[in-house]
Enzyme design. Structure first.
Site, PDB file in Angstrom:
ATOM      1  N   GLY A  29       0.829  -1.201   0.000  1.00  0.00           N
ATOM      2  CA  GLY A  29       0.000   0.000   0.000  1.00  0.00           C
ATOM      3  C   GLY A  29       0.860   1.247   0.000  1.00  0.00           C
ATOM      4  O   GLY A  29       2.071   1.205  -0.232  1.00  0.00           O
ATOM      5  N   GLY A  31       0.659   5.870   1.066  1.00  0.00           N
ATOM      6  CA  GLY A  31      -0.061   6.992   1.654  1.00  0.00           C
ATOM      7  C   GLY A  31       0.742   8.260   1.498  1.00  0.00           C
ATOM      8  O   GLY A  31       1.671   8.342   0.680  1.00  0.00           O
ATOM      9  N   VAL A  36       4.737   1.169   0.937  1.00  0.00           N
ATOM     10  CA  VAL A  36       5.071   0.054   1.806  1.00  0.00           C
ATOM     11  C   VAL A  36       5.133  -1.223   0.980  1.00  0.00           C
ATOM     12  O   VAL A  36       4.255  -1.487   0.137  1.00  0.00           O
ATOM     13  CB  VAL A  36       4.040  -0.107   2.942  1.00  0.00           C
ATOM     14  CG1 VAL A  36       4.525  -1.152   3.946  1.00  0.00           C
ATOM     15  CG2 VAL A  36       3.793   1.220   3.637  1.00  0.00           C
ATOM     16  N   ASP A 144      -0.205  10.472  14.861  1.00  0.00           N
ATOM     17  CA  ASP A 144      -1.026  10.088  13.705  1.00  0.00           C
ATOM     18  C   ASP A 144      -1.801   8.811  14.017  1.00  0.00           C
ATOM     19  O   ASP A 144      -1.888   7.912  13.188  1.00  0.00           O
ATOM     20  CB  ASP A 144      -0.149   9.903  12.467  1.00  0.00           C
ATOM     21  CG  ASP A 144      -0.972   9.848  11.177  1.00  0.00           C
ATOM     22  OD1 ASP A 144      -2.149  10.277  11.199  1.00  0.00           O
ATOM     23  OD2 ASP A 144      -0.459   9.367  10.152  1.00  0.00           O
TER      24      ASP A 144
END
Length: 549
Positions: A29, A31, A36, A144
């Site tokens: 994935g 972001g 990653v 986060d």
């Protein structure tokens, strides 16, 4: 940043082959902070390797702060922590490697299966509070904490990505308006630029718990500036928050950090007398199924030759621009792509809370069609989760027994490593008519669905030739029968497993659809008509199940 269902993606040509001592095997994935990848360490344990964005790498302030956070993160250990295994803040593209947890994120779980029961949210708050306590003891503030940074695994939850957001605080990206952290979960003092503190993570935990319990953010959605305005100036909307946790969530969301509870106080309130020993002890059944499918897909990934048991090799980091020396065995050969696609399909079937949902619409409507084949060779990789709606278990006399209750963790046939049982008995046969509200196929006789859950099958705008689709691309459990005659249950099951897709085009009267239901039965549906009065699609249905049901 851990893979949602169906997202063990093959490597792309522009991806690095190796980062540090880790050969990269698949994409997990990405972001705002980077991408990653999946790798394996020297003893074959899965590792998540995060490669940070070039914009951060080019900023000296970020590199300095990132190096500091990495050194601090190496000291963090404790319950619910995905430990930092390795990192190189000085690499051309800074990276870090952490334990990979096979399971959905909390964000995926709530989006796909709905809000968690309050008992699970209490366990969730306890687990995350313990993780935050361990993080704060080393001087780190997560900054986060959000549903996407909590991974639900077989042996508990893991908090990931702690400390990285702080390193990005003063980069040109943030100074020109890029927000580090998700707006719905950021504390008001963080919005106002005050120094990060543990109380900010407690605020995020309260917002996260509300989302887990209700399926919606406490400060709403929409443009991020509107969200952060409400966080700073307005009270949270706690409508629907269970009364058992409402006061605790409300105190976590206090505007004044001094008014929020500490992690120790949250632990005192939420820690159960007997902590759960496994996911099945506290998570709803569909989430338990999803975790099992992640683990099965990871095993398939390794067994299929995508990742060798020993992947960690000594050597310098590969430059991001270095592509020419990609070894042949790591290129995207057709066989290697098919293995990954098959694994993605295996996970995708878990990615729905409503089982099989067929949508019939005019054939002329725009659509996007997925490939109708999957090379996954064994049916036991396709493990649909039962629906969260009670419609599937409400039956008339002679109906199917309800599935196991939430938390019992009994996997559906074939999801425990054993072949699924034969579907050699007709459990119901008759004519059905389904409308846009939908119908559950498992009960005997099939039961109309109500509310927002559309059941196993639904229709919209029937036409002489129609498009039939599952309720989302996450579900690949439909197949248009191409054999001769009417298939048996086992024939239809095997055909749907090997040719499953989410979208069938130009379905006509007389054609047969093989559909896998929410409770692992098989429906053989011969379309008999598309009434012009929009009263519903008619079909002759035969539902097959294992003998002895």
């Amino acid at each position: 940043m851990h893979a949602p269902p169906g997202m063990f993606d093959p490597m792309r040509d522009q991806d690095p082959v190796q980062i540090g001592r880790y050969r990269l095997r698949a994409r997990l994935g990405g972001g705002g902070m980077g991408e990653v990848f999946l790798s394996f360490d020297e003893i074959g344990q899965p590792v998540a390797v995060k490669v940070l964005r070039r914009e951060f790498a080019d900023d000296r302030t970020f590199r300095s702060r990132f190096g500091h956070e990495v050194r601090a993160a190496r000291q963090v250990s404790g319950p619910g922590i995905a430990p930092l295994l390795d990192a190189d803040p000085d690499a051309e593209a800074p990276w870090l490697a952490t334990e990979y947890v096979a399971g959905p994120t909390l964000a995926d779980a709530v989006e796909l299966y709905g809000p968690l029961p309050v008992s699970a949210v209490i366990v969730l708050m306890s687990g995350i509070a313990a993780s935050l306590q361990a993080i704060h003891e080393t001087g780190i503030v997560h900054r986060d904490l959000k549903p996407a940074n909590v991974v639900l695994g077989a042996d508990g939850l893991r908090v990931i990505d702690f400390g990285i957001a702080r390193a990005a605080d003063a980069t040109p990206l943030t100074l020109t308006g890029m927000m580090i952290g998700s707006p719905q979960y950021v504390a008001p003092e963080q919005v106002l630029g005050e120094p990060p503190a543990p109380a900010g993570d407690v605020f995020s935990l309260g917002a996260l718990a509300h989302y887990a319990a209700t399926g919606r953010p406490a400060f709403g959605e929409g443009p991020k500036f509107g969200v952060v305005y409400r966080i700073v100036n307005e009270r949270p909307d706690l409508a629907g928050c269970p009364r058992q946790i409402r006061s605790l969530v409300e105190s976590c969301l206090a505007k004044n950090p001094a008014d929020r509870p500490t992690t120790a106080e949250i632990l005192e309130t939420c820690t159960p007398d007997e902590p759960p020993g496994s996911a099945a002890d506290w998570l709803p059944e569909p989430v338990v199924f999803a975790i099992g499918s992640y683990r099965a897909a990871l095993a398939e990934l390794t067994a299929g030759g995508i990742g060798d048991p020993v992947d960690a090799v000594e050597g310098p980091s590969t430059h991001i621009g270095q592509r020419a020396d990609r070894p042949d065995y790591n290129r995207h050969s057709p066989r290697r792509q098919r293995i990954l696609i098959g694994i993605a399909a295996a996970l995708a079937v878990v990615g729905t809370a409503a089982g099989v949902a067929l949508l019939v619409s005019p054939s002329g409507s725009p659509s996007t069609t997925l490939a109708s084949g999957s090379s996954s060779s064994s049916a036991d990789q396709r493990c649909p989760a039962p629906p969260r709606s009670s419609q599937a278990t409400q039956q008339s006399d002679g109906g199917l027994p309800p599935g196991p209750g939430p938390g019992e963790g009994v996997p559906p046939p074939g999801c425990d490593g054993h072949p699924p049982p034969p579907v050699d008995a007709v459990v119901w046969s008759g004519n059905i008519k389904f409308t846009d509200l939908g119908m559950w196929l498992d009960p005997r006789p099939p039961a109309p669905a109500t509310g927002e859950i559309h059941g196993d099958i639904r229709e919209a705008s029937p036409a002489p030739a129609a498009e039939v689709t599952s309720n989302s691309p996450h579900v690949q459990n439909l197949a248009l029968w191409t054999g001769t005659g009417t298939p048996t249950g086992t024939q239809c099951r095997d055909f749907a497993f090997t040719h499953g897709t989410w979208q069938l085009q130009h379905v006509s009267v007389g054609e047969i659809i093989c559909a896998l239901t929410a409770y692992r039965q098989v429906a053989v549906l011969r379309i008999t008509g598309f009434p012009t009065d929009d009263s519903g699609v008619t079909a002759a249905a035969t539902v097959w199940g294992a003998g002895g049901q």
